[in-house]
Write an enzyme that holds these catalytic residues in place. Sequence first.
Site, mmCIF file in Angstrom:
data_model
loop_
_atom_site.group_PDB
_atom_site.id
_atom_site.type_symbol
_atom_site.label_atom_id
_atom_site.label_comp_id
_atom_site.label_asym_id
_atom_site.label_seq_id
_atom_site.Cartn_x
_atom_site.Cartn_y
_atom_site.Cartn_z
ATOM 1 C CB CYS A 1 -0.908 -0.030 1.232
ATOM 2 S SG CYS A 1 -1.801 1.502 1.541
ATOM 3 C CB CYS B 1 0.328 2.028 4.033
ATOM 4 S SG CYS B 1 -1.331 1.319 3.896
#
Length: 326
Positions: A78, A81
């Site tokens: 991700c 993230c």
Amino acid sequence: MSNVPPSPTNLRGAVDLSGLVNRPAGPAAPAAAPSAGAEGEQLVLPSLYFEGTDANFNDFIDLSMTVPVVIDLWADWCEPCKQLTPILDRVTADYAGRFVLVKVDVDANPQLAQAFQAQSIPAVAAIVGGRPVQLFVGALPEPQVRDVIEQLLQLAAQNGVTGSVAVDGDAGLPAGAEGAEAAEPAPEPLPPLHQEAYDAIERGDYESAMKAYRTAIAQDPRDRMAVAGLAQVSLLHRLSGRTIDELRSAAAAAPADPDAQLAVADLDLSGGHVDDAFDRLLALFPKLGPEARDAVRTRLLDYFEIVGVDDPRVVRARARLASLLY
């Protein structure tokens, strides 16, 4: 605090962790966390940062009786993230023990991912006094993350969770992170225009961030990260300076006003209430004229990019939108 994201006390649909409460505790959780904490109690722990797992999470629920526990739901693949992680690390260090940060790899811990309804990441939640609270979804800029933490601490104080943590050891790094730079390769740098947009978001300069993302899309229309980034920063820009009460009052007073409903749908999405945002706009869509319908359709397409085109909620909403269009 008057600006969005919304106060945790107003968030609905907090996740049910009852299935985890009776799980046996595993390793790598804070030792000897009490089941309830006296007001202002200070605990001594090895770090402010922990790795949460399906096996050890019960210990963090216990810890939340004394000090708020912030949960960072992430995955290695991700990209947003990776933008949010250093922000959360800095904020945790700056608050010096007023809360602890627990990082949960959703791929490795499917039960926790399901408990927190982590269908879109990064997602940040909290546990206060054993009860879960949704905070936000997406990689917010640092000033807004700090605003959310302030609201969380206010909520914790209202519920008598006013303890703190003193660190016995290296407070500057997450637990187990010593030597991590040598053990793991540095993350790949962002493309220049993405980095330019990210830096602008950090400064709160949403217009410059949108300009950088638009340039990236013009150079490569298949740049899905830029498309999603533009949708997300446009949402932040629309909400900047608007108050929660203002948005909700306007929507309640004018249920058929597309501008008011679009604004409160933005608010819903920013707080993680994805289905609420979709339902609001899809229910409004058939009642509108052609120009307003086009505005709602465009906003929904932006939301689909923010949440993720493969997210089950997006798949359902896209099907509903198609049925209304055709």
